[in-house]
Design a protein around this motif. Structure first.
Motif, short mmCIF file in Angstrom:
data_model
loop_
_atom_site.label_atom_id
_atom_site.label_comp_id
_atom_site.label_asym_id
_atom_site.label_seq_id
_atom_site.Cartn_x
_atom_site.Cartn_y
_atom_site.Cartn_z
N ALA A 204 92.41 -2.02 23.52
CA ALA A 204 93.30 -2.85 22.72
C ALA A 204 92.92 -4.31 22.96
O ALA A 204 92.86 -4.76 24.10
CB ALA A 204 94.75 -2.61 23.10
N PHE A 205 92.67 -5.03 21.88
CA PHE A 205 92.17 -6.41 21.99
C PHE A 205 92.88 -7.30 20.99
O PHE A 205 93.06 -6.92 19.83
CB PHE A 205 90.66 -6.43 21.71
N THR A 206 93.28 -8.48 21.43
CA THR A 206 93.78 -9.52 20.54
C THR A 206 93.06 -10.81 20.89
O THR A 206 93.14 -11.28 22.04
CB THR A 206 95.30 -9.72 20.70
N GLY A 207 92.35 -11.37 19.93
CA GLY A 207 91.59 -12.58 20.23
C GLY A 207 90.71 -12.99 19.08
O GLY A 207 90.97 -12.67 17.93
N SER A 208 89.63 -13.67 19.41
CA SER A 208 88.76 -14.26 18.40
C SER A 208 87.90 -13.20 17.71
O SER A 208 87.63 -12.14 18.26
CB SER A 208 87.85 -15.31 19.02
N TYR A 209 87.46 -13.55 16.51
CA TYR A 209 86.56 -12.67 15.76
C TYR A 209 85.25 -12.48 16.53
O TYR A 209 84.75 -11.35 16.64
CB TYR A 209 86.28 -13.28 14.39
N GLN A 210 84.71 -13.56 17.08
CA GLN A 210 83.43 -13.48 17.77
C GLN A 210 83.52 -12.57 19.00
O GLN A 210 82.70 -11.67 19.21
CB GLN A 210 82.95 -14.88 18.18
N GLY A 211 84.54 -12.83 19.84
CA GLY A 211 84.68 -12.02 21.04
C GLY A 211 85.04 -10.58 20.73
O GLY A 211 84.53 -9.64 21.35
N GLY A 212 85.92 -10.40 19.74
CA GLY A 212 86.35 -9.06 19.39
C GLY A 212 85.24 -8.20 18.82
O GLY A 212 85.09 -7.03 19.18
#
Length: 465
Positions: A204-212
């Motif tokens: 489960a991830f919430t964050g930037s497009y690049q990092g995700g």
């Protein structure tokens, strides 16, 4: 439950979770609900101390952070209630029918089983609600999955403090320590190692497009790929039709100004594109919006790198649109508006980049057809707001369909900032706002991400529990 900074210590944390997984998967509803309620009580009991730490690290203000603790405790208790209502143990039974197929069939029972240890990447902009004891952790624990939390570098002290409280609750209830483990200070390499650890069964991830997207690729490149539930950001178009502006433009401008600058614009649901139709009421609204933004001074952004990213994204948009700075810089950046037309917006991908901060692009369209084309050019987004589309007309029906094609949530009133935690909520959307558009990361349906269906055929009663 120790500090994790190396691959070896990531192994330790994940292996603890893997050891706890069989027990937690078989645990009773009452056991899981008691843990969730105990975690909620711990947050509330230490609210003052936690808010002070969070404010020092995030600059979000005590009022906002106190509200975030209330939300986190509310959703922990809410998941407990939904567990007790059977949310994680739904069964579908088809009794056996004698005879040959297709009419005949064996007895089949469809059940839900926990996927196993979940890696949860904390978000920068919600130190409580999308962090150690946020919605992803709550939903995974409710589903019967241990959680390995990757703390965010933007609030490390708070992450450790909340985790220590959670650890005390776990131990007091005599539960396995591996139900919740914490990774502190991990590099990008360690984060990637966590995603590819063979004992991790979902992310489960919430964050930037690049990092995700980088982590999403790693999840899919594993020898055994796993689900990656990523929320990657959004520009959340808001369509303001003349019908709404002619009725109440001043109040709408004030409301929108507050939404654009809320949390210094560091919300994944912040309205970043304002779509209007050319005309007199629109010009008045744009002027009112600028005036409403002028007195607003934003607070400091969460991290220096986030401020740099905002300024860079803003400069890219400024090269392709007319710029209107409004207000003056305080601790945070000055709010700003950009203005362009639909043709230029559709033609230029640079104008559709997310500015994670207090800024928005006003897009002027000449027709409702162009408005729909603007939405289509934006592509996947968490939300689309439609002010003035209340009447049942062919044009409004077409506009709503266009919004539904690109959005996980469509609003007809209000602003997209502020996401209610409830059963009907959907916080997700088509790519690139989400890697799994059929799921939500907010609301009680979010626990379904961490449950896998299994059909049991002609099974004895004990196996169907």
């Amino acid at each position: 439950m120790t500090q994790v900074t190396t691959h070896a210590s990531v192994d330790t944390a994940v292996n603890q979770a893997a050891e706890a997984a069989p027990y937690w998967a078989e645990s009773s509803v009452s056991t899981r609900a008691a843990l969730l309620r105990g975690l909620a009580e711990a947050l509330e009991a230490h609210k003052a101390d936690l808010v002070a730490i969070a404010d020092e690290e995030s600059h979000l203000g005590s009022a906002r952070l106190t509200g975030e603790i209330a939300r986190s405790a509310f959703q922990l208790r809410g998941f407990a209630e939904h567990l007790e209502a059977g949310a994680a143990h739904k069964r579908v039974v088809d009794e056996a029918i004698a005879g040959a197929p297709p009419a005949g069939r064996p007895q089949l029972t469809r059940v839900l089983r926990p996927v196993g240890p979940v890696a949860m990447f904390s978000a920068s902009n919600f130190p409580f609600a999308f962090s150690v004891l946020g919605g992803d952790t709550a939903s995974a624990l409710a589903a019967g999955c241990p959680v390995v939390v990757k703390a965010h570098s933007g609030h490390p002290r708070l992450s450790k403090a909340v985790f220590d409280l959670a650890r005390q609750v776990v131990l007091a209830q005599q539960l396995p320590e591996g139900l919740l483990t914490l990774i502190e200070g991990a590099s990008r390499g360690s984060g990637g190692y966590l995603v590819q650890h063979p004992e991790i069964k979902a992310v489960a991830f919430t964050g930037s497009y690049q990092g995700g997207t980088a982590l999403w690729r790693l999840a899919n490149e594993r020898p055994v790929p796993i689900p990656f539930f990523g929320e990657l950001g959004s520009i959340n178009p808001l369509v303001a039709l003349p019908e709404a502006l002619e009725a109440d433009s001043q109040n709408l401008a004030n409301t929108l100004a507050g939404s654009i600058t809320m949390g210094c614009g560091q919300f994944c649901t912040s309205p970043g594109v304002i779509v209007v139709l050319k005309g007199g009421s629109t010009e008045q609204f744009i002027s009112q919006l600028g005036d409403a933004l002028k007195p607003i001074q934003t607070h400091a952004m969460l991290t220096p790198s986030m401020r740099e990213g905002f300024e860079h994204a803003s400069s890219v948009v400024a090269e392709h649109a007319k710029t209107q700075l409004v207000g003056t810089a305080g601790p945070g950046p000055a709010p700003r508006l950009y203005r362009t037309d639909a043709i230029a917006f559709i033609a230029s991908s640079q104008l559709r980049e997310e500015m994670f901060g207090p800024a928005a692009v006003i897009v002027e369209a000449s027709s409702l057809t162009e408005v729909e084309q603007v939405l289509g050019a934006i592509g996947g987004t968490l939300t689309t707001t439609l002010w003035g589309a209340s009447d049942d007309t062919p044009a409004n029906r077409s506009l709503v369909r266009a919004a539904e094609r690109v959005s996980g949530r469509v609003l007809f009133k209000g602003v997209p900032t502020g996401v209610a935690v409830c059963a009907a909520q959907n916080h997700g959307g088509p790519w690139p706002s989400s890697t799994a558009p059929q799921t939500t990361s907010v609301g009680y349906a979010s626990l379904e991400r961490f449950l896998r269906p299994v059909a049991l055929q002609d099974a004895p009663a004990w196996a169907q529990a």
